[in-house]
Write an enzyme that holds these catalytic residues in place. Sequence first.
Site, PDB file in Angstrom:
ATOM      1  N   GLY A  31       0.835  -1.196   0.000  1.00  0.00           N
ATOM      2  CA  GLY A  31       0.000   0.000   0.000  1.00  0.00           C
ATOM      3  C   GLY A  31       0.864   1.237   0.000  1.00  0.00           C
ATOM      4  O   GLY A  31       2.003   1.208   0.490  1.00  0.00           O
ATOM      5  N   GLN A  84       2.908  10.119   1.188  1.00  0.00           N
ATOM      6  CA  GLN A  84       4.208   9.456   1.339  1.00  0.00           C
ATOM      7  C   GLN A  84       5.181   9.796   0.214  1.00  0.00           C
ATOM      8  O   GLN A  84       6.384   9.608   0.356  1.00  0.00           O
ATOM      9  CB  GLN A  84       4.031   7.927   1.408  1.00  0.00           C
ATOM     10  N   GLU A 124      -3.612   3.074   5.276  1.00  0.00           N
ATOM     11  CA  GLU A 124      -3.397   4.085   4.229  1.00  0.00           C
ATOM     12  C   GLU A 124      -4.279   5.307   4.454  1.00  0.00           C
ATOM     13  O   GLU A 124      -3.859   6.444   4.227  1.00  0.00           O
ATOM     14  CB  GLU A 124      -3.658   3.499   2.836  1.00  0.00           C
ATOM     15  N   HIS A 157      -2.767   7.789   6.672  1.00  0.00           N
ATOM     16  CA  HIS A 157      -1.771   8.685   6.059  1.00  0.00           C
ATOM     17  C   HIS A 157      -2.438   9.967   5.551  1.00  0.00           C
ATOM     18  O   HIS A 157      -1.821  11.024   5.546  1.00  0.00           O
ATOM     19  CB  HIS A 157      -1.065   7.992   4.885  1.00  0.00           C
TER      20      HIS A 157
END
Length: 198
Positions: A62, A67, A166, A169
Amino acid sequence: MEEAIQRDLNSDFNGVGEKLQVFKYPHPVLKKVAEPVTEFDADLEQFCKNLLHTMYTAPGIGLAAPQVGVSKRIFVLDISYQREDVTLADGSKEKRCTEFNPLVFINPVLKELDGEQLHEEGCLSLPGLYESVKRYSSLEVEYQNCSGEVKSMKAEELLSVCIQHENDHLEGIVFLDRLSLLKKNLLKKKFLKKKKNK
Ligand code: NI
């Protein structure tokens, strides 16, 4: 649109995307709340392919846009692809990915969060660190695809864990933030020390 991405990846994985730089903890972009995506165009599709390419190359299962330094509400996943060694004509070895099942989530919203599970997690922004994190066991995610169509998907077990990881994030949260303060500080210290010595 996801079908198109899948087709591209199956035909020539290496030509599909560009490998982007993955930012490591504690880079400030990882702490920002990401902005919604409003334009669904060719650039967005290419960016999603680049994200997938970067994830497959890393390798990881993922990757979220923040990121790679893009503070937008996008993440990609693939929990079922295979990675194998291929020997080339000149005798050198190369890693090849097959059986892609790329998933792209844009502007995701998690609902119907239920149950509890513990799963060991890792993160491309925190390489080398693995720890069990408590998550919901099942959920439903409403999201848009690269064309802006609204979709929804039910998830449990590993897929549910990945979606929660995810999605965090996009809220400026890394899995360390989900641990007890004691454990978080211990792992953070370990990670920063290792990073410094590199
Ligand atoms: Ni992560």
